[in-house]
Scaffold this motif. Structure first.
Motif, PDB file in Angstrom:
ATOM      1  N   GLN A  39      44.470  49.949  42.165  1.00  0.00           N
ATOM      2  CA  GLN A  39      44.173  48.939  43.183  1.00  0.00           C
ATOM      3  C   GLN A  39      42.955  49.368  43.970  1.00  0.00           C
ATOM      4  O   GLN A  39      42.980  50.391  44.670  1.00  0.00           O
ATOM      5  CB  GLN A  39      45.360  48.733  44.119  1.00  0.00           C
ATOM      6  CG  GLN A  39      45.180  47.596  45.090  1.00  0.00           C
ATOM      7  CD  GLN A  39      46.466  47.248  45.820  1.00  0.00           C
ATOM      8  OE1 GLN A  39      47.372  48.069  45.936  1.00  0.00           O
ATOM      9  NE2 GLN A  39      46.564  46.016  46.296  1.00  0.00           N
ATOM     10  N   LYS A  43      41.503  44.280  46.682  1.00  0.00           N
ATOM     11  CA  LYS A  43      41.787  43.628  45.406  1.00  0.00           C
ATOM     12  C   LYS A  43      43.255  43.802  45.029  1.00  0.00           C
ATOM     13  O   LYS A  43      43.976  44.580  45.626  1.00  0.00           O
ATOM     14  CB  LYS A  43      40.884  44.193  44.314  1.00  0.00           C
ATOM     15  CG  LYS A  43      39.415  43.920  44.540  1.00  0.00           C
ATOM     16  CD  LYS A  43      38.585  44.302  43.333  1.00  0.00           C
ATOM     17  CE  LYS A  43      37.124  43.949  43.532  1.00  0.00           C
ATOM     18  NZ  LYS A  43      36.304  44.302  42.348  1.00  0.00           N
ATOM     19  N   GLU A  44      43.658  43.048  44.015  1.00  0.00           N
ATOM     20  CA  GLU A  44      45.022  43.149  43.520  1.00  0.00           C
ATOM     21  C   GLU A  44      45.201  44.414  42.684  1.00  0.00           C
ATOM     22  O   GLU A  44      44.229  44.985  42.204  1.00  0.00           O
ATOM     23  CB  GLU A  44      45.368  41.913  42.691  1.00  0.00           C
ATOM     24  CG  GLU A  44      45.374  40.624  43.478  1.00  0.00           C
ATOM     25  CD  GLU A  44      45.759  39.431  42.637  1.00  0.00           C
ATOM     26  OE1 GLU A  44      46.010  38.353  43.203  1.00  0.00           O
ATOM     27  OE2 GLU A  44      45.816  39.558  41.402  1.00  0.00           O
TER      28      GLU A  44
END
Length: 124
Positions: A39, A43-44
């Motif tokens: 990660q 962001k994811e």
């Protein structure tokens, strides 16, 4: 109690290498598939690599194929992620995770256990 403990993160220059380790305890992990996710800030969390503890089958995200290698040491109950030719875009917190079964296609939402992560920073 299941524990996944990551280590090996740090600061490295672009083009360099790091090896992450994930020490697993508290279960018979031979029936699990182990995965690495990462990660980046803002962001994811994304899938990076997976290995089935029993079959040895592996799977990689396209972004790391040919640069990263996942492996396991059954005697030490440890999974490794060897990262070569690192790029600044590899900068992220890297998480170890486990899911029961042998399928090496992993998704964040289906993992059973997670480690707390280790930070990898790649400077340009």
């Amino acid at each position: 109690q299941v524990q996944l403990v990551e280590s090996g993160g740090g600061l490295v220059q672009a083009g360099g290498s790091l090896r992450l380790s994930c020490a697993a305890s508290g279960r018979t992990f031979s029936v699990y598939t182990m995965g690495w996710f990462r990660q980046a800030p803002g962001k994811e969390r994304d899938f990076v690599a997976a290995i089935s503890w029993s079959t040895g089958n592996t799977n990689y995200a396209d972004s790391v194929k040919g640069r990263f290698t996942i492996s396991r040491d059954n005697a030490k109950n440890t999974v490794y992620l060897q990262m070569n030719s690192l790029k600044p875009e590899d900068t992220a917190s890297y998480y170890c995770a486990a899911r029961m079964g042998t399928i090496v296609t992993l998704y964040e939402g289906t993992m059973d256990y997670w480690g707390k992560g280790t930070l990898v920073t790649v400077s340009s």
